[in-house]
Design an enzyme around this catalytic site. Structure first.
Site, PDB file in Angstrom:
ATOM      1  N   GLN A   7       0.805  -1.224   0.000  1.00  0.00           N
ATOM      2  CA  GLN A   7       0.000   0.000   0.000  1.00  0.00           C
ATOM      3  C   GLN A   7       0.841   1.278   0.000  1.00  0.00           C
ATOM      4  OE1 GLN A   7      -2.511  -1.908   3.269  1.00  0.00           O
ATOM      5  NE2 GLN A   7      -3.974  -0.481   2.386  1.00  0.00           N
TER       6      GLN A   7
ATOM      7  N   ASN B 227      -1.508 -10.914   8.288  1.00  0.00           N
ATOM      8  CA  ASN B 227      -2.486  -9.860   8.534  1.00  0.00           C
ATOM      9  C   ASN B 227      -3.882 -10.302   8.084  1.00  0.00           C
ATOM     10  OD1 ASN B 227      -3.106  -6.844   8.946  1.00  0.00           O
ATOM     11  ND2 ASN B 227      -3.909  -7.241   6.903  1.00  0.00           N
ATOM     12  N   GLU B 228      -4.849 -10.165   8.961  1.00  0.00           N
ATOM     13  CA  GLU B 228      -6.263 -10.418   8.655  1.00  0.00           C
ATOM     14  C   GLU B 228      -6.471 -11.714   7.859  1.00  0.00           C
ATOM     15  OE1 GLU B 228      -8.066  -6.873   7.013  1.00  0.00           O
ATOM     16  OE2 GLU B 228      -7.781  -5.785   8.875  1.00  0.00           O
TER      17      GLU B 228
ATOM     18  N   HIS C 284       1.110  -9.321   4.434  1.00  0.00           N
ATOM     19  CA  HIS C 284      -0.020  -8.380   4.500  1.00  0.00           C
ATOM     20  C   HIS C 284      -0.703  -8.372   3.129  1.00  0.00           C
ATOM     21  CE1 HIS C 284      -1.834  -4.668   6.538  1.00  0.00           C
ATOM     22  NE2 HIS C 284      -2.454  -4.760   5.366  1.00  0.00           N
TER      23      HIS C 284
HETATM   24  O1  IFM Z   1      -6.127  -0.864   4.306  1.00  0.00           O
HETATM   25  C1  IFM Z   1      -6.599  -1.940   5.041  1.00  0.00           C
HETATM   26  C2  IFM Z   1      -5.453  -2.768   5.575  1.00  0.00           C
HETATM   27  O2  IFM Z   1      -4.596  -3.199   4.568  1.00  0.00           O
HETATM   28  C3  IFM Z   1      -5.982  -3.997   6.294  1.00  0.00           C
HETATM   29  N1  IFM Z   1      -6.982  -3.629   7.278  1.00  0.00           N
HETATM   30  C4  IFM Z   1      -8.039  -2.730   6.876  1.00  0.00           C
HETATM   31  C5  IFM Z   1      -7.452  -1.498   6.214  1.00  0.00           C
HETATM   32  C6  IFM Z   1      -8.576  -0.528   5.795  1.00  0.00           C
HETATM   33  O3  IFM Z   1      -9.435  -1.142   4.900  1.00  0.00           O
END
Ligand code: IFM
Length: 406
Positions: A18, A155-156, A112
């Site tokens: 990002q 991540n997530e 991520h």
């Molecule tokens: O931008 C994302 C991030 O990469 C992962 N968690 C949520 C954020 C907002 O949508």
């Protein structure tokens, strides 16, 4: 409680894809450029943090933050299967040393969202051998982690396991909250996390290892309580339970999800027509953070919680300060009730690429995308002052967003 405890982690988060720019060997780069892409815009040079990470860290440290969560990019480190880039590893080692030099404790995310393109081409997490491919990468990054306190393996994972649905249906798949994760993918991710944790703990016994789950504040508004619990379990609870035995659990929260029932099915209710929406279309609901850390804590038992992401997509920085003030108030209330919370990382340090679009701005710092000049917003100084004092101001000034009283 009016104060946050000594040693609390105060930081901001970013991710490589990002912010860095030019992540050309990743699957996301491919997704952004394929003819039928659901992405509105590509990441391009992003905000050039691959070269400007020092400026990013300076801004955080000067503001008073003490911790920086950033990810290292698997696609750069292993651009071709089995071929590891020493230059990329050295790059991330320099970042870790740069953070430590500035008094910022690095929290490193190993994965991520983005994968090397070759990994996706082989079937991603659903392919046989996916876990071994990930753990080979983990073994190859051990050498750069000395001095790091916290590692987040993935991540997530609950979002990663829902990516297929998102890729098929586009971002509107998220309008209904997190789509149902693919169970095979979920199983592979959990196994990958457990194996990575073992490898990391054996090689670096002082490392605090965990993973970060997208945790919504699920509010059940139906009598179908068991069905609602099952709905939440598949999307969230299994990933939290997988963190039992970890050193910490990362909670990432932006809003709530109200659950109702229609024709015997549990459904996510749309926000009321009068509800304020953020730039991502999500309901503006900062108190979600309190509910989310309680739900996480009840699933993981005694594992300490770290808020590894929380924030709001808005063009109005006063609104961001208000949101964060309200979220931290809810967090303190949960801590008062005995939830063991060890830190708070804001999402995000920078306005960055929001997976298909540059529209939603989550940053404490704005970035001009042609000159890459960084412009800190008032919210960065505000969060830094909370970090320095360890206290939340009692109120937020309506006009400026600055704190009043303490
Ligand atoms: O931008 C994302 C991030 O990469 C992962 N968690 C949520 C954020 C907002 O949508």
């Amino acid at each position: 409680m009016t104060r946050f405890p000594q040693g609390f982690l105060w930081g901001a988060s970013t991710s490589a894809h990002q912010t860095e720019g030019g992540n050309v060997t990743s699957d996301w780069w491919y997704l952004e450029h394929k003819p039928d892409t659901f992405c509105q815009e590509p990441s391009g040079d992003a905000v050039d943090s691959y070269h400007r990470w020092g400026e990013d860290m300076d801004l955080m440290a000067e503001a008073g933050l003490t911790d920086y969560r950033f990810s290292i990019e698997w696609a750069r480190i292993e651009p071709i299967e089995g071929a590891f880039s020493l230059a990329a590893l050295h790059h991330y080692r320099r970042m870790i040393e740069g953070a430590l030099r500035r008094g910022l404790r690095p929290m490193i995310t190993l994965h991520h969202f983005s994968n090397p393109l070759w990994f996706s081409a082989r079937g991603s997490w659903n392919a046989p051998g996916a876990v071994d491919r990930f753990t080979r990468y983990v073994r190859n990054v051990l050498g750069i982690l000395h001095g790091v306190g916290h590692v987040c393996t993935i991540n997530e994972p609950n979002m990663v396991a829902a990516f297929r649905a998102i890729a098929e249906r586009g971002p509107e798949a998220l309008n209904d909250g997190i789509p149902e994760p693919d169970p095979d993918c979920a199983e592979a991710l959990i196994e990958a996390h457990h194996q990575a944790r073992r490898i990391l703990n054996e090689a670096c016994p002082d490392l605090q290892v965990g993973w970060s789950v997208a945790v919504q504040d699920f509010q059940v508004e139906t009598d179908a309580e068991q069905e609602a619990a099952e709905y939440v379990r598949r999307r969230q609870t299994v990933f939290l339970e997988a963190a039992r035995g970890d050193d910490w659990i990362g909670v990432q929260t932006y809003t709530r999800a109200r659950l109702g029932a229609e024709a015997g099915q549990v459904v996510r209710r749309s926000p009321d027509a009068s509800a304020e929406r953020t730039l991502t279309g999500w309901e503006y609901y900062p108190a979600a953070l309190g509910g989310a850390v309680r739900q996480a804590a009840s699933a993981v038992g005694t594992v300490p919680v770290i808020v590894t992401e929380n924030g709001v997509a808005t063009g109005d920085d006063t609104r961001r300060i208000r949101y964060t003030h309200a979220a931290l108030t809810a967090l303190l209330e949960a801590m008062d009730d005995g939830i063991d919370v060890r830190g708070y990382f804001h999402w995000s340090l920078l306005d960055n690429y929001e997976w298909g679009s540059w529209e939603p701005t989550f940053g404490l710092v704005a970035v001009d995308r042609t000159t890459f000049v960084r412009s800190p917003k008032a919210s960065l100084a505000w969060l830094g002052s909370v970090a320095r004092s360890g206290r939340l101001p009692q109120a937020v000034d309506a006009a400026t967003g600055a704190g009043e009283g303490s």
